[in-house]
Design a protein around this motif. Structure first.
Motif, mmCIF file in Angstrom:
data_model
loop_
_atom_site.group_PDB
_atom_site.id
_atom_site.type_symbol
_atom_site.label_atom_id
_atom_site.label_comp_id
_atom_site.label_asym_id
_atom_site.label_seq_id
_atom_site.Cartn_x
_atom_site.Cartn_y
_atom_site.Cartn_z
ATOM 1 N N TYR A 1 0.856 -1.183 0.000
ATOM 2 C CA TYR A 1 0.000 0.000 0.000
ATOM 3 C C TYR A 1 0.889 1.229 0.000
ATOM 4 O O TYR A 1 1.689 1.414 0.915
ATOM 5 C CB TYR A 1 -0.888 -0.031 1.251
ATOM 6 N N ILE A 2 0.783 2.021 -1.054
ATOM 7 C CA ILE A 2 1.588 3.234 -1.198
ATOM 8 C C ILE A 2 0.651 4.436 -1.142
ATOM 9 O O ILE A 2 -0.364 4.472 -1.827
ATOM 10 C CB ILE A 2 2.349 3.227 -2.547
ATOM 11 N N THR A 3 1.007 5.434 -0.318
ATOM 12 C CA THR A 3 0.171 6.620 -0.180
ATOM 13 C C THR A 3 0.674 7.731 -1.105
ATOM 14 O O THR A 3 1.879 7.951 -1.203
ATOM 15 C CB THR A 3 0.186 7.115 1.283
ATOM 16 N N LYS A 4 -0.270 8.391 -1.787
ATOM 17 C CA LYS A 4 0.065 9.545 -2.623
ATOM 18 C C LYS A 4 0.327 10.736 -1.704
ATOM 19 O O LYS A 4 -0.273 10.801 -0.641
ATOM 20 C CB LYS A 4 -1.090 9.881 -3.576
ATOM 21 N N PRO A 5 1.150 11.718 -2.071
ATOM 22 C CA PRO A 5 1.877 11.772 -3.341
ATOM 23 C C PRO A 5 2.948 10.686 -3.396
ATOM 24 O O PRO A 5 3.641 10.459 -2.409
ATOM 25 C CB PRO A 5 2.489 13.169 -3.343
ATOM 26 N N ILE A 6 3.044 10.054 -4.550
ATOM 27 C CA ILE A 6 3.975 8.933 -4.667
ATOM 28 C C ILE A 6 5.408 9.413 -4.807
ATOM 29 O O ILE A 6 5.664 10.500 -5.303
ATOM 30 C CB ILE A 6 3.628 8.006 -5.855
ATOM 31 N N GLN A 7 6.320 8.560 -4.345
ATOM 32 C CA GLN A 7 7.742 8.788 -4.545
ATOM 33 C C GLN A 7 8.212 7.690 -5.489
ATOM 34 O O GLN A 7 7.967 6.500 -5.244
ATOM 35 C CB GLN A 7 8.482 8.718 -3.216
ATOM 36 N N ALA A 8 8.865 8.105 -6.557
ATOM 37 C CA ALA A 8 9.300 7.150 -7.581
ATOM 38 C C ALA A 8 10.139 6.018 -6.978
ATOM 39 O O ALA A 8 9.970 4.855 -7.337
ATOM 40 C CB ALA A 8 10.076 7.871 -8.678
#
Length: 125
Positions: free
Chosen positions: A104-111
């Motif tokens: 689960y990745i939360t926006k704002p995303i980090q590349a």
């Protein structure tokens, strides 16, 4: 030669571009896109994928419904799924993981985070 295929599911073309950009450094990977869960299921039914990145909040079919449908289909259930969402609450994360999401990745995303999750879920060292 393409070894791995990644499906990015998000109703925002800009967000799909950002995710694709983060993934373009992975070797031998083909990236395909879908606007929502329904389009994603159509692509999943006809093609092989090794990883799915999906947003939660989308029209027609949201990401959580997509996760539960993929997990309940024996032909698709082994595909790793990473959620990318603006929903940062602990409950949202727990619900997504309980439905079968792998990360689960939360926006704002980090590349760098997207890249690291993709490498981990694809088993690329």
């Amino acid at each position: 030669m393409t070894d791995k295929r990644i499906l990015i599911v998000d109703d925002s073309p800009t967000m799909r571009q950002l995710i694709a950009f983060a993934l373009k450094w992975l070797p031998n990977v083909e990236i395909l896109e879908a606007n929502d869960g329904v389009e994603a299921l159509k692509k999943l039914s006809g093609e092989r994928f090794d990883l799915i990145f999906t947003d939660i909040n989308m029209p027609v079919m949201d990401g959580l419904k997509l996760v539960s449908l993929v997990r309940s289909d024996p032909a698709l259930s082994a595909i790793p799924i990473a959620i990318i969402s603006t929903e940062g609450a602990v409950e949202d994360r727990e619900r997504a993981l309980a439905l079968g999401a792998n990360d689960y990745i939360t926006k704002p995303i980090q590349a760098a985070r997207v890249f690291a999750v993709a490498r981990e879920l694809l088993g690329i060292s």
